[in-house]
Design a protein around this motif. Structure first.
Motif, PDB file in Angstrom:
ATOM      1  N   TYR A 259     -20.673 -15.739 -23.198  1.00 31.14           N
ATOM      2  CA  TYR A 259     -19.025 -15.974 -23.525  1.00 31.14           C
ATOM      3  C   TYR A 259     -18.605 -16.996 -24.178  1.00 31.14           C
ATOM      4  O   TYR A 259     -18.145 -17.134 -25.324  1.00 31.14           O
ATOM      5  N   GLY A 260     -19.010 -18.301 -23.630  1.00 34.47           N
ATOM      6  CA  GLY A 260     -18.662 -19.416 -24.140  1.00 34.47           C
ATOM      7  C   GLY A 260     -19.058 -20.136 -25.537  1.00 34.47           C
ATOM      8  O   GLY A 260     -18.466 -20.363 -26.515  1.00 34.47           O
TER       9      GLY A 260
ATOM     10  N   TRP B  12     -13.783 -22.058 -26.382  1.00 40.67           N
ATOM     11  CA  TRP B  12     -12.991 -22.108 -24.806  1.00 40.67           C
ATOM     12  C   TRP B  12     -12.350 -23.197 -24.692  1.00 40.67           C
ATOM     13  O   TRP B  12     -12.915 -24.368 -24.865  1.00 40.67           O
ATOM     14  N   PRO B  13     -11.352 -23.220 -24.270  1.00 45.84           N
ATOM     15  CA  PRO B  13     -10.581 -22.111 -23.754  1.00 45.84           C
ATOM     16  C   PRO B  13      -9.584 -21.655 -24.970  1.00 45.84           C
ATOM     17  O   PRO B  13      -9.081 -22.479 -25.574  1.00 45.84           O
ATOM     18  N   ASP B 392     -14.619 -12.177 -20.467  1.00 45.35           N
ATOM     19  CA  ASP B 392     -13.583 -12.827 -21.426  1.00 45.35           C
ATOM     20  C   ASP B 392     -12.431 -13.133 -20.396  1.00 45.35           C
ATOM     21  O   ASP B 392     -11.903 -14.222 -20.190  1.00 45.35           O
ATOM     22  N   CYS B 395     -13.277 -16.141 -17.568  1.00 47.41           N
ATOM     23  CA  CYS B 395     -13.129 -17.279 -18.271  1.00 47.41           C
ATOM     24  C   CYS B 395     -11.974 -17.989 -18.604  1.00 47.41           C
ATOM     25  O   CYS B 395     -11.636 -18.985 -18.899  1.00 47.41           O
ATOM     26  N   GLU B 396     -11.003 -16.861 -19.069  1.00 50.83           N
ATOM     27  CA  GLU B 396      -9.716 -17.186 -19.479  1.00 50.83           C
ATOM     28  C   GLU B 396      -8.561 -17.304 -18.176  1.00 50.83           C
ATOM     29  O   GLU B 396      -7.517 -17.411 -18.630  1.00 50.83           O
ATOM     30  N   LYS B 401      -9.655 -22.055 -14.762  1.00 48.17           N
ATOM     31  CA  LYS B 401      -9.859 -22.961 -15.686  1.00 48.17           C
ATOM     32  C   LYS B 401      -9.260 -24.390 -15.259  1.00 48.17           C
ATOM     33  O   LYS B 401      -9.928 -25.330 -15.334  1.00 48.17           O
TER      34      LYS B 401
END
Lengths: 454, 468
Positions: A259-260, B12-13, B392, B395-396, B401
């Motif tokens: 994903y990153g 990211w982010p 997604d 990770c967000e 985070k």
């Protein structure tokens, strides 16, 4: 050397000999102020390694996991001496072996005093109440480390005690859901061109409370590492916070990397493997026990077939009479492509249509192909392999009699882990622990009991 | 090679991480005091100022092809041990694996090589050397390394290393303090012992996990594997626990190492809760129960308006809070449940027909709510709940985070890589990731020179003969 390697292994890992060998963590004492699975299992691994683990529960009814059992059917009696007609559910299994059971009401000042007395004489604490609760009660790391600077204190829980989501409660499957496990386990959502290839579009929960039991194991590793550091390097204890949601994300680190870097969102791929092909579980058309009263036994069997190298794959396709597919997908790069994988598994399932899983497995092994039939809990429980290795075994339990149970977490030649008893009723060791470690007299213990402190 | 689709990927982010002021805004000093203490004690930004618990330990990870050994040694490298991956010449085959063979989604290093995500993320903070154990010279080199190691991990076919003269029986003679660990799927001994090339999900299939996972047949379900090499992860963790315990025992008691065997099947059987107790009691075979739980009601993932949502609360306190939440939108549903005498006692709620009643009623409410809406309403009542998240979303999520559940490692070889960070948050000896991975054999020069005193000419010679 006279002894073959296999005989040597049978000898040094023989489960019948573990009780004649020393325990690796003998002499260490831990308090388990935990409930459900994540915290209890962490302390339990230490107990099966020989540490003295004192599990502290609320008096009488004990911790909630005792009231947890499949369909409310199997229970072990009694729950406690106060509730002889109630039993402990099998959900309690596997996370509380070998422990001493003390009941203390942490809410009461007398109870908190007992915890402090025990902590002064302990090497570590596993705890999974809401973050900050024990601190508020005066028995958190900040207070206990004043009493005993060598204490190794581990809090285990869902989302951790700091950050925007710190107040969120959690359970194992929330770790699975929010950590991303569900998004890669189970069956893909509808993909154009794949209609009918997957049984459903549903994500799937792992059958075990995996983020709890495995998270507890991560926690136990960390505590033993801290013992090493304390005893050999620093002389001081430590404080750890283990978040099971973070654990889920740690184990799916490759999906996070994809994903990153590329914005890829990993998806489910059923019983096949995104990285390897052929390396998947196929349906065998025939049931091994068509007349069984158990639906889980009467249904068709399944078998893992693994032949991803060019040589193995060619052998496999020749064996099932599909040389055409061997020619069509000669390299692993051809086979592993998403658009090509279904053709091979469909061919294998068509071939296995009139076979049981045992027949498929045997055929594959004879053809030199790796295969493993999908075994149910009865097949595992009666498997010569797992019984011989002690992975499943009977415990001659002092409270409950013969109890069939899982074996210890790994094998070791010199100082192996072991299971001494499955668990005990709530407060079963109150007299033993409180007289040994707190010096309480029989009358004092009676008095505390009448005040509902223990 | 397939074309890489032209989708712009935001760094990211994509959405900014909240600041501490935003997180603790409006809370009294007393309320936020403990959280702020935790934050000061555990923040990963302080990690590199702190000691490492295992920096005296040297681990040789000689495993390849599967993740079980890599996972095990990752726990050691995160805790500060010196971990050297001993790879076959040409590198571990796992390096080449990438989802669906999509090479464009591999990670290129600065020397022109590339590696798949799974290997890369488990190569964290380890060195890489190459060594051909099929040659006599290679085996001699391994013996010399083993003398200087605390731990060796291998996953060769059962008895292979013993036959080659580098198994536990031989290496323990050379280095009695060595903790030697074999990892695999089913074991080195016993009727079903590991076959060469066995990989996860072999153990998943053999131990009852796959059979118990997925929906029942009557719901159109089949046995289902975990989407990750889950048995390797569990078996690797149990191996790490075994090795760590043996090290403590060596230092405190015996002065000697020992032989450890940790298998994926062993690890998962250990944690398959009540499967065995239940079978032993009345011969029951644990059935598949989909996304519900046999032993807890409410504790499930069910469909909602935009996906699937988890909610859990078997005991009275949470049970009634869940229905109170539902009742705010649909009082009839709350009434239906709390007025049912058969659902009043926690254990009475567990039989199958009670679960059906519960989840049918709950789904009547879920179907009008998105994951976010249902989650927000349930959390207002402090009920454990949350949507099934894709990566997604994972990770967000601001909380993750903020806490650093994932972090960017700006790696010397691979550039910036987002990874799941060490789950070992600690006050004095936290886990940490120093670099993400190494091209094959990048550390030959360092390791062979430092530990064995080989010269450049020695190494060139060995390279020429295919030994390293």
């Amino acid at each position: 050397m006279a002894m073959s390697f296999e005989e040597y292994c049978q000898d040094v890992f023989d489960p019948k000999k573990v009780f004649s060998k020393p325990e690796p963590l003998k002499g260490y004492r831990f308090l388990s102020m935990t409930q459900y699975i994540l915290g209890p299992s962490c302390a339990n691994y230490l107990a099966e390694l020989g540490a003295e683990v004192i599990k502290i529960e609320l008096p009488r009814r004990g911790e909630p996991m005792r009231h947890t059992t499949p369909f409310n059917e199997p229970l072990l009696y009694p729950l406690s001496k106060w509730l002889p007609d109630k039993g402990t559910g099998l959900g309690f299994f596997g996370a509380n072996h070998n422990e001493y059971f003390l009941s203390v009401d942490f809410h009461k000042p007398e109870g908190q005093e007992i915890v402090k007395m025990l902590a002064a004489k302990s090497d570590g604490v596993a705890e999974n109440y809401r973050a900050g609760t024990f601190d508020r009660w005066g028995i958190g790391y900040r207070q206990l480390s004043q009493i005993n600077p060598r204490i190794i204190y581990q809090w285990l829980g869902g989302f951790g005690g700091w950050g925007p989501g710190r107040k969120r409660a959690s359970y194992d499957i929330l770790g699975q859901a929010q950590g991303g496990c569900f998004s890669v386990t189970g069956w893909p959502v509808k993909i154009p061109g794949y209609e009918g290839k997957f049984p459903s579009g549903l994500p799937s929960k792992h059958t075990i409370w995996i983020m709890d039991y495995w998270g507890g194991m991560m926690g136990a590793f960390q505590m033993v590492a801290a013992l090493y550091w304390r005893d050999n390097v620093s002389g001081v204890g430590d404080f750890f916070e283990y978040s099971q949601v973070q654990g889920a994300q740690r184990h799916l680190s490759d999906a996070i990397a994809l994903y990153g870097r590329y914005g890829l969102v990993s998806q489910r791929w059923g019983n096949w493997d995104p990285l390897l092909c052929v390396h998947g579980i196929i349906k065998c058309g025939k049931s091994s026990h068509p007349g069984s009263q158990f639906p889980a036994e009467a249904e068709e069997g399944f078998c893992l077939v693994s032949a991803y190298t060019d040589a193995d794959y060619a052998k496999l396709m020749k064996a099932v009479g599909r040389d055409d597919l061997a020619k069509k997908f000669p390299t692993h790069d051809d086979r592993v492509k998403a658009e090509n994988q279904p053709a091979m598994y469909e061919a294998l399932e068509a071939w296995a249509k009139d076979k049981t899983k045992e027949q498929v497995e045997e055929f594959m092994h004879k053809s030199g192909i790796n295969a493993q039939r999908v075994m149910n809990s009865k097949e595992v429980s009666t498997s010569e392999h797992f019984l011989q290795r002690g992975n499943v075994h009977f415990i001659d339990d002092p409270t409950f009699g013969d109890v069939f149970s899982q074996g210890p977490v790994f094998m070791a030649s010199e100082s192996p882990p072991r299971h001494k008893w499955a668990f005990k009723p709530v407060g079963a060791d109150n007299e033993y622990i409180l007289s040994k470690l707190c010096g309480f007299s029989k009358s004092k213990i009676k008095e505390l009991e009448s005040q509902d402190v223990i | 090679m397939a074309e890489k689709p032209n989708i712009p990927v935001l760094p990211w982010p994509a959405v900014a991480t909240p600041t501490p002021d935003e997180v603790y805004q409006g809370e009294s000093d007393q309320k936020k005091e403990y959280a702020l203490w935790l934050e000061s004690a555990l923040r990963q930004s302080e990690n590199f100022k702190k000691p490492e618990a295992l920096d005296r330990i040297r681990v040789l990870d000689c495993t390849s092809n599967m993740v079980i050994g890599h996972w095990c040694s990752s726990l050691f490298s995160e805790k500060g041990a010196e971990v050297i991956m001993v790879e076959p010449v040409g590198g571990d085959p796992l390096r080449k694996l990438t989802p669906f063979g999509r090479k464009e989604y591999m990670f290129k290093d600065t020397h022109g090589g590339a590696v798949g995500a799974r290997f890369l993320t488990e190569a964290r903070s380890k060195q890489s050397i190459t060594l051909n154990l099929e040659t006599a010279e290679g085996r001699e080199l391994l013996k010399k390394l083993a003398v200087q190691a605390d731990v060796i991990i291998e996953n060769a076919p059962p008895g292979d290393w013993d036959a080659k003269g580098i198994g536990y029986r031989q290496l323990s003679q050379l280095n009695p303090r060595l903790v030697y660990c074999w990892v695999g799927q089913l074991g080195q001994w016993g009727p079903m012992k590991d076959r060469p090339g066995n990989l996860d999900p072999t153990a998943q299939a053999a131990c009852g996990f796959v059979h118990g996972t997925g929906a029942p047949k009557s719901f159109g379900g089949t046995p289902t594997r975990s989407g990750w090499w889950m048995c390797d992860q569990v078996g690797g963790t149990s191996a790490a626990l075994g090795i760590m315990t043996a090290l403590v025992y060596r230092e405190k008691v015996s002065g000697r190492g020992q032989f450890i065997e940790a298998t994926a099947a062993n690890g998962v059987i250990r944690i398959l809760d009540y499967n065995w107790g239940w079978y032993g009691m009345d011969g029951s075979i644990r059935p598949r129960y989909g996304n519900w739980d046999l032993a807890i009601n409410i504790y499930a993932v069910n469909p909602c308006k935009d996906g699937q949502i988890m909610v859990g609360g078997g005991h009275d306190r949470l049970w009634f809070r869940i229905w109170k939440t539902v009742g705010k939108d649909q009082p009839a549903l709350e009434q239906h449940i709390i007025e049912d005498p058969k659902l009043k006692v926690v254990t009475d709620r567990l039989p199958h027909y009670m679960q059906v009643e519960t989840y049918t009623t709950l789904s009547e409410w879920f179907k009008d709510n998105t994951r976010y809406e249902a989650e927000t309403k349930l959390q207002a009542e402090e009920v454990a709940s949350g949507g099934v998240s894709f990566f997604d979303e994972v990770c967000e999520t601001p909380h993750y985070k903020y806490r650093g559940h994932m972090e960017v490692i700006d790696d010397q070889n691979y550039g910036p890589v987002l990874i799941g960070s060490s789950a070992f948050l600690g006050y004095r000896t936290p886990g940490r990731v120093k670099w993400i991975g190494r091209p094959t054999g990048q550390d030959n020069d360092d390791v062979y020179r430092r530990l064995l005193g080989l010269t450049k000419a020695d190494m060139d010679g060995l390279k020429g003969k295919g030994v390293i």
